[in-house]
Design an enzyme around this catalytic site. Structure first.
Site, PDB file in Angstrom:
ATOM      1  N   SER A 100       0.815  -1.220   0.000  1.00 45.88           N
ATOM      2  CA  SER A 100       0.000   0.000   0.000  1.00 45.88           C
ATOM      3  C   SER A 100       0.845   1.266   0.000  1.00 45.88           C
ATOM      4  CB  SER A 100      -0.946   0.005   1.207  1.00 45.88           C
ATOM      5  OG  SER A 100      -1.934  -0.990   1.059  1.00 45.88           O
ATOM      6  N   THR A 154      -1.963   3.958   3.223  1.00 46.52           N
ATOM      7  CA  THR A 154      -2.709   4.653   2.169  1.00 46.52           C
ATOM      8  C   THR A 154      -3.059   6.092   2.536  1.00 46.52           C
ATOM      9  OG1 THR A 154      -3.554   2.624   1.187  1.00 46.52           O
ATOM     10  CG2 THR A 154      -4.816   4.628   0.785  1.00 46.52           C
ATOM     11  N   HIS A 444      -0.756  -9.855  -1.097  1.00 47.52           N
ATOM     12  CA  HIS A 444      -1.207  -9.119  -2.273  1.00 47.52           C
ATOM     13  C   HIS A 444      -0.877  -9.870  -3.552  1.00 47.52           C
ATOM     14  CE1 HIS A 444      -0.469  -5.191   0.252  1.00 47.52           C
ATOM     15  NE2 HIS A 444      -1.449  -5.947   0.730  1.00 47.52           N
TER      16      HIS A 444
END
EC number: 3.1.3.1
Length: 500
Positions: A100, A154, A444
């Site tokens: 992120s 983020t 991810h």
């Protein structure tokens, strides 16, 4: 003597009328100012005044379709109704599968960086200017909202600059110096005792720093609703051990939901100069790391509810608003279909799950401490919270002898003093398989993510492009200047790199 021509009569009459026309125009303009007549319509070529960027953390195409499938019949996600659809790649500068930090830096600055870096170049020497900082420099108000900690990777990428996302206290310190107008959602993880102790240089309590910077801090719905527009605000609600809001399916009604933070943010930020707001659905990613399909679906829906608030605002300002919805990356390698079931799926079975993987694991932890919960008692709870039992009218939810043995072994291992909780994962995984869900990872993936757009300039988001192009398109459409706000040079002693 010659008579005047008709042309001369016409010119003479026109000249006599000019003072009257001028007076009428003056009266009209005066009445608009005094009486408050509607402002002139925005120019067809003017930049959008209101910018929304929604980031579903870990939300790939499968997560979106999963949420749509799990919803009650007759409903659909707002984001999928947007007229413009694009796709974006997500790789980092130094790794094909991103995190992120690198992905959100790309979305915030239009430049690639290395994994774990927060809005700095991969060399960790150069600072990257963000679109939120550009919007602030332009005179727009700015807001950052997230369902996880407000200094998680983020949200941090839009207001902070640091070589590592693990510098959570340093990131939290930069909230106050950012000058942004609204922070909403989770608490500041950097202000938790364990993170304050790890900080190389402690600069005081984050809440006190925010108050010194003239931020009003609110802790609940009533306090937030009383904040007046024009007042800087840091609003948070009930949070967990990592400073994040609860999963949507676990949320206490007394706590503020993501859509409420978005709605209140719009109310506080709305002004004639416009605003930029970034809203993150951060718990989607956490659910996918846990391979918890039901929790992921509920958090995608909660994220979509926040999008609905922006969409309602867009309908009031269709020629002045741009809404972009995307993701930083996919998480979990989610598939709608698995090897066990082949072509058969029953995604509606996920509606049987009543609490998240995390909340059920907390229950298991309490059972472990008490030492009084037997396996048959645990199976009763499995039936209560997941809808799975030894006997069920729906054969797809009935435990087979093999299932029973697998869960019993997992529970026996889990309740041992030094063991981790594998029972919750086994139960959640069993429901996922029955529903037809597949997972390839707990991490991810590099799957491209969707980009939805509506509003002024939305058509530019069609096609297939890199995630850095999303920020670049926003800069171009919104005419964001690349001049550096002075505070960037105060916070960072590094060279400032402007967007290309």
């Amino acid at each position: 003597m010659n008579k005047p021509s008709r042309r001369v009569h016409y010119l003479s009459a026109t000249l006599h009328l000019l003072p009257l026309v001028s007076l009428m125009v003056s009266i009209s303009l005066f009445s608009q100012v005094i009486i408050g007549a509607p402002a002139l319509k925005p120019s067809a070529t003017a930049a959008p005044r209101y910018l929304f960027l929604f980031i579903g953390d870990g939300m790939g195409p499968a997560q979106i379709k999963l949420a749509d499938a799990v919803l009650e019949n007759g409903h659909a996600l707002k984001m999928t109704s947007f007229p413009v659809l694009g796709m974006a790649t997500t790789h980092a500068e130094n790794r094909y599968i991103t995190d992120s930090g690198a992905a959100s830096t790309a979305l915030a600055t239009g430049r690639k960086t290395t994994v774990g870096t927060i809005s700095m170049a991969g060399n960790h020497l150069d600072t990257l200017l963000t679109i939120a900082e550009m919007a602030k420099a332009k005179g727009m108000k700015t807001g950052i909202v997230s369902s996880v900690g407000i200094n998680d990777a983020t949200p941090a990428c839009f207001y902070a600059h640091t070589p590592s996302r693990s510098n959570s206290y340093d990131i939290a310190v930069q909230m106050a110096s950012s000058g942004f107008d609204y922070f909403g959602g989770g608490y500041a993880e950097g202000n938790l005792p364990e993170n304050r102790q790890k900080a190389p240089a402690f600069k005081g309590d984050i809440a006190e720093r925010m108050r010194s910077a003239k931020y009003l801090i609110t802790h609940n719905r009533i306090e937030l609703q009383k904040v007046k527009p024009g007042i800087r605000c840091w609003a948070y609600t009930g949070y967990d051990a990592k400073a994040a809001m609860d999963y949507a399916m676990d949320r206490n009604p007394e706590n503020i939901a993501l859509d409420e933070f978005t709605r209140e943010g719009i109310r506080l930020l709305d002004n004639p100069h416009g605003f930029f707001m970034m809203v993150e659905g951060g718990k989607i990613d956490w659910a996918c790391h846990a391979n918890d399909a039901a929790a992921a679906a509920h958090d995608v829906k909660a994220f979509d509810n926040a999008i609905a608030e922006a969409l309602a605002f867009y309908r009031r300002h269709p020629k002045e608003t741009l809404i972009i919805v995307t993701a930083d990356h996919e998480c979990g390698g989610l598939s709608l279909g698995n090897r066990t079931n082949g072509y058969d799926t029953r995604l509606s079975l996920l509606r049987r799950q009543k609490i998240s993987h995390q909340r059920f694991s907390e229950k298991v932890s309490s059972w472990k401490k008490s030492g009084t919960v037997t396996f048959p008692m645990a199976i009763d709870s499995v039936n209560t919270y997941y809808g799975i039992s030894m006997k069920d009218a729906d054969s797809t939810l009935a435990l087979t002898p093999a299932n029973y043995k697998t869960l019993e072994e997992a529970y026996t291992t889990t309740i041992k003093p030094e063991s981790t909780d594998i029972f919750t994962s086994a139960v959640t995984g069993l429901l996922n398989v029955r529903a037809g869900i597949g997972w390839s990872s707990n991490a991810h993936t590099a799957v491209p993510v969707q980009v939805f757009a509506i509003g002024k300039g939305a058509e530019r988001f069609r096609g297939f492009y890199d995630n850095t192009d999303i920020a670049k398109k926003i800069m171009q459409i919104a005419e964001l200047k690349k001049d550096a706000p002075s505070r960037i040079n105060q916070v960072n002693k590094h060279r400032l790199i402007l967007p290309q």
